[in-house]
Design a protein around this motif. Sequence first.
Motif, PDB file in Angstrom:
ATOM      1  N   SER A  96     -22.910  28.316  56.635  1.00 47.69           N
ATOM      2  CA  SER A  96     -23.600  27.684  57.760  1.00 47.69           C
ATOM      3  C   SER A  96     -24.738  26.763  57.351  1.00 47.69           C
ATOM      4  CB  SER A  96     -24.154  28.768  58.702  1.00 47.69           C
ATOM      5  OG  SER A  96     -25.161  29.536  58.045  1.00 47.69           O
TER       6      SER A  96
ATOM      7  N   GLY B 229     -25.663  23.415  58.977  1.00 48.59           N
ATOM      8  CA  GLY B 229     -26.268  23.491  60.307  1.00 48.59           C
ATOM      9  C   GLY B 229     -25.385  23.116  61.467  1.00 48.59           C
ATOM     10  N   THR B 230     -24.440  22.214  61.289  1.00 44.86           N
ATOM     11  CA  THR B 230     -23.565  21.788  62.386  1.00 44.86           C
ATOM     12  C   THR B 230     -22.150  21.592  61.850  1.00 44.86           C
ATOM     13  OG1 THR B 230     -23.844  19.395  62.072  1.00 44.86           O
ATOM     14  CG2 THR B 230     -25.486  20.512  63.444  1.00 44.86           C
ATOM     15  N   HIS B 231     -21.179  21.665  62.786  1.00 45.94           N
ATOM     16  CA  HIS B 231     -19.800  21.386  62.397  1.00 45.94           C
ATOM     17  C   HIS B 231     -19.656  19.942  61.920  1.00 45.94           C
ATOM     18  CE1 HIS B 231     -18.561  25.249  63.851  1.00 45.94           C
ATOM     19  NE2 HIS B 231     -18.830  24.986  65.130  1.00 45.94           N
TER      20      HIS B 231
ATOM     21  N   SER C 258     -20.292  22.242  58.114  1.00 46.40           N
ATOM     22  CA  SER C 258     -20.342  23.710  58.091  1.00 46.40           C
ATOM     23  C   SER C 258     -19.206  24.286  58.930  1.00 46.40           C
ATOM     24  CB  SER C 258     -21.684  24.215  58.645  1.00 46.40           C
ATOM     25  OG  SER C 258     -22.669  24.230  57.646  1.00 46.40           O
TER      26      SER C 258
ATOM     27  N   THR D 118     -19.146  27.165  60.187  1.00 43.12           N
ATOM     28  CA  THR D 118     -19.755  27.977  61.238  1.00 43.12           C
ATOM     29  C   THR D 118     -21.213  27.556  61.385  1.00 43.12           C
ATOM     30  OG1 THR D 118     -20.071  30.239  62.061  1.00 43.12           O
ATOM     31  CG2 THR D 118     -20.520  29.851  59.727  1.00 43.12           C
ATOM     32  N   LEU D 119     -21.846  27.977  62.469  1.00 45.30           N
ATOM     33  CA  LEU D 119     -23.224  27.598  62.758  1.00 45.30           C
ATOM     34  C   LEU D 119     -24.178  28.717  62.359  1.00 45.30           C
ATOM     35  CD1 LEU D 119     -22.661  26.039  66.310  1.00 45.30           C
ATOM     36  CD2 LEU D 119     -22.625  24.904  64.078  1.00 45.30           C
TER      37      LEU D 119
ATOM     38  N   ARG E 150     -26.394  31.735  62.515  1.00 43.49           N
ATOM     39  CA  ARG E 150     -26.439  32.783  63.540  1.00 43.49           C
ATOM     40  C   ARG E 150     -27.456  33.879  63.226  1.00 43.49           C
ATOM     41  NH1 ARG E 150     -21.636  31.965  66.613  1.00 43.49           N
ATOM     42  NH2 ARG E 150     -20.250  30.497  65.547  1.00 43.49           N
TER      43      ARG E 150
ATOM     44  N   HIS F  73     -31.038  26.571  56.370  1.00 47.01           N
ATOM     45  CA  HIS F  73     -30.614  25.236  56.796  1.00 47.01           C
ATOM     46  C   HIS F  73     -31.790  24.267  56.826  1.00 47.01           C
ATOM     47  CE1 HIS F  73     -29.222  21.897  59.144  1.00 47.01           C
ATOM     48  NE2 HIS F  73     -29.987  22.222  60.171  1.00 47.01           N
TER      49      HIS F  73
END
Length: 360
Positions: free
Chosen positions: A270, A273-275, A279, A281-282, A284, A292
């Motif tokens: 992750s 930080g963003t798709h 990444s 996944t984000l 969590r 990040h």
Amino acid sequence: MTISQLRQSTGTDVLAASFDAQLERKAERETKTGKPFYEITLVDGTGDMKLKVWENRPQFRALDDIPDGTLLRLSGEWTQNQYGIDSAKWDMRLLNESEGKDFLAGDPDTRKKQDGDWADILRMTGDIADPRLHALCAEFINHYGERFRRSAAARKNHHARRGGLVEHVAQMMRSAQAICSVYPKLNRDLLTAGVLFHDCGKMWENNYPEAGFTQPFNIHGEMLGHIPLGIETANKIWRDLKEKPESQQWENLTPDSEDVQLHLLHLIASHHGTHEWGSPTLPRTPEAMALHYVDNLDAKYEMMSEGYESSPELAPGIQERKFPLPASLVTPLAAFPRKNESADSETEPESIDSPLDELF
């Protein structure tokens, strides 16, 4: 001079200087009128630069017989404009064996900085209290340490040089530990290990050979990318450690070992930080979010530092935007000296009467 020193020292005035570099690649180009020229990329341990070699220059024909990877000494009268470093009068020659050996060792200042950064990484990972994360980091360093130390953090934009990954990770690790002192509920051990492993896939995506400053392309790095490679690397070491007798002591530890493994893999997965930034996944967890932002901060700070060194001036105090930063660079405000920190005087500045004094 190094390439970085040349970039910092040149401007509109002519600078007579020599520097050593490795020919990373040469690309044949044509002008609008169809005349051929070479655009060569030169690299050393501090950075890279491009130089155009025109058809009417003696170096143009010489480059036909010089393969990529050749070590060169370039001497000339250098200037810098909006298109980069250039020279109307320069020459080049091959480095001899002794000169080449000195060049490949890297410049002393960069070696000293990276040695200090590596020592910090060893110290901070050595302080990890969780025996599983401690063993994982130690095994990684023992197995991959030399490869890790000659990797870059990127192909361009930030820390894009031999050993740049060590500089990036060490600074991130120092930042992460400082943040843990402000947010004490953060899992310091997990975050420290996450910083070490988050970009470890760059060992294939942005690695350098044992001798040289040219960054080759790697099929695994191209087809998988550093995040999947980092997850696989951490998983492989974890599986190997579980086969060792000492791992039996982990069975009754809290938190559960599978949870520790999963949270570490989440940090790797992750950290962009963003798709949209790659990444799968984000973030969590608090540690994933902290990782990040620490990663992003160090990358952006490095880009700005490089921009202040190399971007042309648009107006006093304003420099041209450096991609991918969002806007033009403005000269930062100098810090006001604190007591006992003034470089010019040991006395405090005179007090100035203010109309607001009467109000407070």
